[in-house]
Design an enzyme around this catalytic site. Sequence first.
Site, PDB file in Angstrom:
ATOM      1  N   GLY A 116      15.165  40.189  23.176  1.00  0.00           N
ATOM      2  CA  GLY A 116      14.161  40.008  24.205  1.00  0.00           C
ATOM      3  C   GLY A 116      13.331  38.765  23.938  1.00  0.00           C
ATOM      4  CB  CYS A 117      11.457  36.632  26.270  1.00  0.00           C
ATOM      5  SG  CYS A 117      10.735  37.918  27.308  1.00  0.00           S
ATOM      6  CE1 TYR A 118       5.120  38.498  26.041  1.00  0.00           C
ATOM      7  CE2 TYR A 118       6.294  40.235  27.188  1.00  0.00           C
ATOM      8  CZ  TYR A 118       5.273  39.290  27.157  1.00  0.00           C
ATOM      9  OH  TYR A 118       4.437  39.161  28.223  1.00  0.00           O
ATOM     10  CB  THR A 136      13.038  35.535  20.607  1.00  0.00           C
ATOM     11  OG1 THR A 136      14.210  36.254  20.982  1.00  0.00           O
ATOM     12  CG2 THR A 136      13.435  34.210  19.982  1.00  0.00           C
ATOM     13  CB  SER A 137       7.852  34.474  20.629  1.00  0.00           C
ATOM     14  OG  SER A 137       7.110  35.647  20.916  1.00  0.00           O
TER      15      SER A 137
END
Lengths: 346, 346, 346, 346
Positions: C148-150, C152-153
Amino acid sequence: MIKVGIYGASGYTGQELLRLLLRHPMAEVVFATSRRFAGKAVFEAHPSLIGLTDLRFLDAPAEDVAQSADVVFLALPHGTSMEIAPVFYKAGRKVIDLSADYRLSDLGTYEQWYGRHASPEVIPAAVYGIPELWRERIREARFIANPGCYPTSVILGLAPIVGSDWLDRSSIVIDSKSGTSGAGREPQMGSLFCEVDEGFKAYKVGGQHRHIPEMEQALSGLAGERITISFTPHLLPVSRGILSTIYVNMTRSLKIDDLLDVYGKFYRNEAFVRVYPKGMSPNLLSIRGTNYCDIGLSIDVRTQRAIIVSVIDNLVKGAAGQAIQNMNLICGLPEDAGLGMVPLFP
Amino acid sequence: MIKVGIYGASGYTGQELLRLLLRHPMAEVVFATSRRFAGKAVFEAHPSLIGLTDLRFLDAPAEDVAQSADVVFLALPHGTSMEIAPVFYKAGRKVIDLSADYRLSDLGTYEQWYGRHASPEVIPAAVYGIPELWRERIREARFIANPGCYPTSVILGLAPIVGSDWLDRSSIVIDSKSGTSGAGREPQMGSLFCEVDEGFKAYKVGGQHRHIPEMEQALSGLAGERITISFTPHLLPVSRGILSTIYVNMTRSLKIDDLLDVYGKFYRNEAFVRVYPKGMSPNLLSIRGTNYCDIGLSIDVRTQRAIIVSVIDNLVKGAAGQAIQNMNLICGLPEDAGLGMVPLFP
Amino acid sequence: MIKVGIYGASGYTGQELLRLLLRHPMAEVVFATSRRFAGKAVFEAHPSLIGLTDLRFLDAPAEDVAQSADVVFLALPHGTSMEIAPVFYKAGRKVIDLSADYRLSDLGTYEQWYGRHASPEVIPAAVYGIPELWRERIREARFIANPGCYPTSVILGLAPIVGSDWLDRSSIVIDSKSGTSGAGREPQMGSLFCEVDEGFKAYKVGGQHRHIPEMEQALSGLAGERITISFTPHLLPVSRGILSTIYVNMTRSLKIDDLLDVYGKFYRNEAFVRVYPKGMSPNLLSIRGTNYCDIGLSIDVRTQRAIIVSVIDNLVKGAAGQAIQNMNLICGLPEDAGLGMVPLFP
Amino acid sequence: MIKVGIYGASGYTGQELLRLLLRHPMAEVVFATSRRFAGKAVFEAHPSLIGLTDLRFLDAPAEDVAQSADVVFLALPHGTSMEIAPVFYKAGRKVIDLSADYRLSDLGTYEQWYGRHASPEVIPAAVYGIPELWRERIREARFIANPGCYPTSVILGLAPIVGSDWLDRSSIVIDSKSGTSGAGREPQMGSLFCEVDEGFKAYKVGGQHRHIPEMEQALSGLAGERITISFTPHLLPVSRGILSTIYVNMTRSLKIDDLLDVYGKFYRNEAFVRVYPKGMSPNLLSIRGTNYCDIGLSIDVRTQRAIIVSVIDNLVKGAAGQAIQNMNLICGLPEDAGLGMVPLFP
């Protein structure tokens, strides 16, 4: 206190009517309808109004609420309004319709651009409501066809000169740019943030926008002859505001001071039109949240064209604000009651 | 590898040259100058480039760096470029000047719009660099006057038809809208976020923008007769992109398919011009970050006008990208080398 | 050339896969599906790609297209992917699933946060695909659960220190902010331009976001002990990008140089992670359109907390870019093939 | 009518004071100063106010105008205010200082964070002006230190619970996000549209922002013990608004209804604080242009943390609006006079 109902109150125009009417010193909102939010508190559709009203949305037939309000605003899509407005009108209410359904006095023109009309018998009762131009007729009306957003900016921008002898009436080119709230609150892909943000485009290019007959009707009436315009709308990545850049050929050279003088006199007594001094050009940011129409004037001596830049907030002077201005007139209130907003900048 | 220098590399155009040249397969940046950031790493002015280059900004006189590069890009304001460009040119370098200083072949016209010119003797060497229109002259040049951003969008938009017999050449009205990066990176109140965001305005209304003579020079050359245009620029609340809406009167009725055909043939072999099919209208979002010029065509049969919508990224096709396209030509590289970017959407 | 299929290609992630794969030197898109746009040219959903591909969207069952591609990307919502992915996987394809359906190795956790799983038998085959952390396992996999995007960060932001002895693992507070493309391209009121522009809000406050178990699974694995985090997502009025501000208590005082050293060493050989020098803080604008994860580090000596700021482009490193990085690994290509984009600024 | 002067009226805070005071029913602006715009009409700095005031900017020494107003607002940078405020104060005027110069009661703390103070003798006269918390002291004051924007959002967000026995006062983490108008109207590269638009970043990370001592002073006072906070500001690509997400550890489990009850009672009689019902989270768009502070509450039972989200318009409740609220109090007017704005949405 005038009792006011809003039919179709969960969209952006409905919200704007609420924003302004909640602070109107002589009006009180007695009902607000919404199919989607029926039964819910107004703040569930409009969180910014939390704590400011206890109203809940109704999903009531027009017949059921027709008696409870002195004035009814219809903030419905065209095609729907024509079914509802006659109920209120025939029940003796004052009606201000914000859709396009009663703006065109010629039924044939309406049906050519919009499709079949369900209540053509009511059209003759409707008065087209730009107070700066037709104040007296509005005062005596009980049914107002509230003008479109693009038309308001364009008609006010051209009214002082459209009948002038130095104007080539076949040369009018109007390049308009609108904020995204003009597309309404119905979810659709083209109105998503990611489709609009950092973007800009023309749409309905080539004389296809439905506001064209409305503008031509008003301008032709003012000029006393049939006028055909080129009109191209564009979609701006801002929430509010319309800016129309209007180009007209002059058959003889006018001086900028003369042009300023014409506009200055024409709008001398108007509270909501601000004609700019030479060299200043209006910005959407200068009228945000208000009922102003700001106008800047220039002359291109190289090409003998006059260029008029006219800006409004599409939700205020282009919709809810002008509707309230009309309400004030038909109810005998001061025309600017509840409309004393100062622009929000930045 | 072609050795490239960038003179004036800390602004938006300089940054864009770096962005593109760092991935150019046949070019290498050997120096980048900046007065403000002299001695600092490139990433201190352009944090997005951290890790991508070890270059540091020089603040070196043109004389000192003239020998180190095969090609020099000048990303300087007009008035400054005219002092620097001759040094590189006379030292035998290939020069691509992104300022306005060498775009006008007529000295008198330049001085009327911009003020005194410091190196008029170099003007005749400069070739105006829109490859789609003057490819062969560019190939043989050693000094390119890289076109302005507004002019690129307008000239490419009108080139296929400006000489047509059905076009009323006195009727051209151009309504252009530009993103804010066009105003440069120098701090000034009018470019602050809060002055631009949610705003929109026209500026230099009435034939006052300095890009007008550049457009008229190119269009007159293409048409074979003197053309005067109405041009009104507007400031958009986006970072990148120019959209020009161009209105022309037709002396006889053209069909949209015929118009599409004219443009389709004119740009048939061009890698960077995309002519849209009927009914599609270009959006700034569709060309962002790329060297494309996208063109949409319409005809308003009601008023017998053709409407051309032309969009570019002002920093790419309107500046750095076209400059690199010119570099490729004058260095004998494939014209599209390093310019294969796909648009960034959303 | 690797033959690539994209299942669900009309949304923002599908578009981003197309944008990147159209320029990938060793891959070729052989099919793209879409129910909504079935039969239409790709440019009708993605006008920015006009002229760049002749593909048309299919609306084909997975069975029908399973043989035509070497690698299939699934850009589908969770719940849908679990029906489609097994078809491709069982047909022997390499599968990269961008939904959440195979990210959680524990079925119970999945069903607690997302609901019933339709193909739990495939879960064990899925490898969670952050190459910087699990490169070797990815290389050997045939089925990638793309993160997911969140997550990964956050995971890249914490990985170098989450197992450190000086870290209070019960103190992790993560305040994340995402651009609107993370909400997808399905029309919904909350994603309309007017609802997002000039706004900012937290959502799913209080440990309710479905990305939490994914982050805790990865961080617990890295730390070797069960970790529970506070995670609050916010919606930013930008199209692209995620910035996570991560707060951790230190049980003893660390110096900023030591912290920088830890991160510098951890990511020394990584092409897509840029650790910033002291005093620099990353901005969404510095990674736009690229596969970078940029990390800035600070220590608050007054409160003995370390603060890590981690930014990615949610559509690239948070979705399509990382998916291609994973594709490169499982296909034996250079890990950075097709991912050499330079950030677009401004 | 109260006679009001504004010293430093050409920036965003000055403009906002004008916007609100021009519609205040019991106040009248008698002078407005500006060095940059001295002698010019107010609308030349603030075009949105064209037609609304005939005022011209003065560039007058404080001594010269001290007698003409009952109340003077100072909208000056810190460091400048400390030179001007004493003049008005010693001349017997009521003074509302919007800079940071008199907010810290401890001179040492001031000089540690801001540098040398030029008029420490006036500090004891200044009352820190958050009316919801210190209304009675404000009523009796003649010199108000108007709070900072970040501190207003944070202090109102924490006031009801900062002294609670279940709160771990060492655990407070505040992640704040501010619109760009907070950076002022002075041209600087970091505030340019292209540097902010589509961007997002943290700044002054690691306990470096000068608003920290102001928050700690107020919170410590409310709690009755010394409090140290982690505070990280971020820059949002919006013009107006601050949202603070505040995390606190609970030493025992509180229920969300209990937390709502605490806030509901604390702010029961406050016109400008709106505590949201369970499950609603405030958005910058819901308070734009108004004096509201909206507060949303959540509990993360997984980590035993309470999360408070507090939003204000930085130019209103965070500056000009709160200043007028203070003016109303020290002048014996109704506290909400002139502050009845409804939020502008969208």
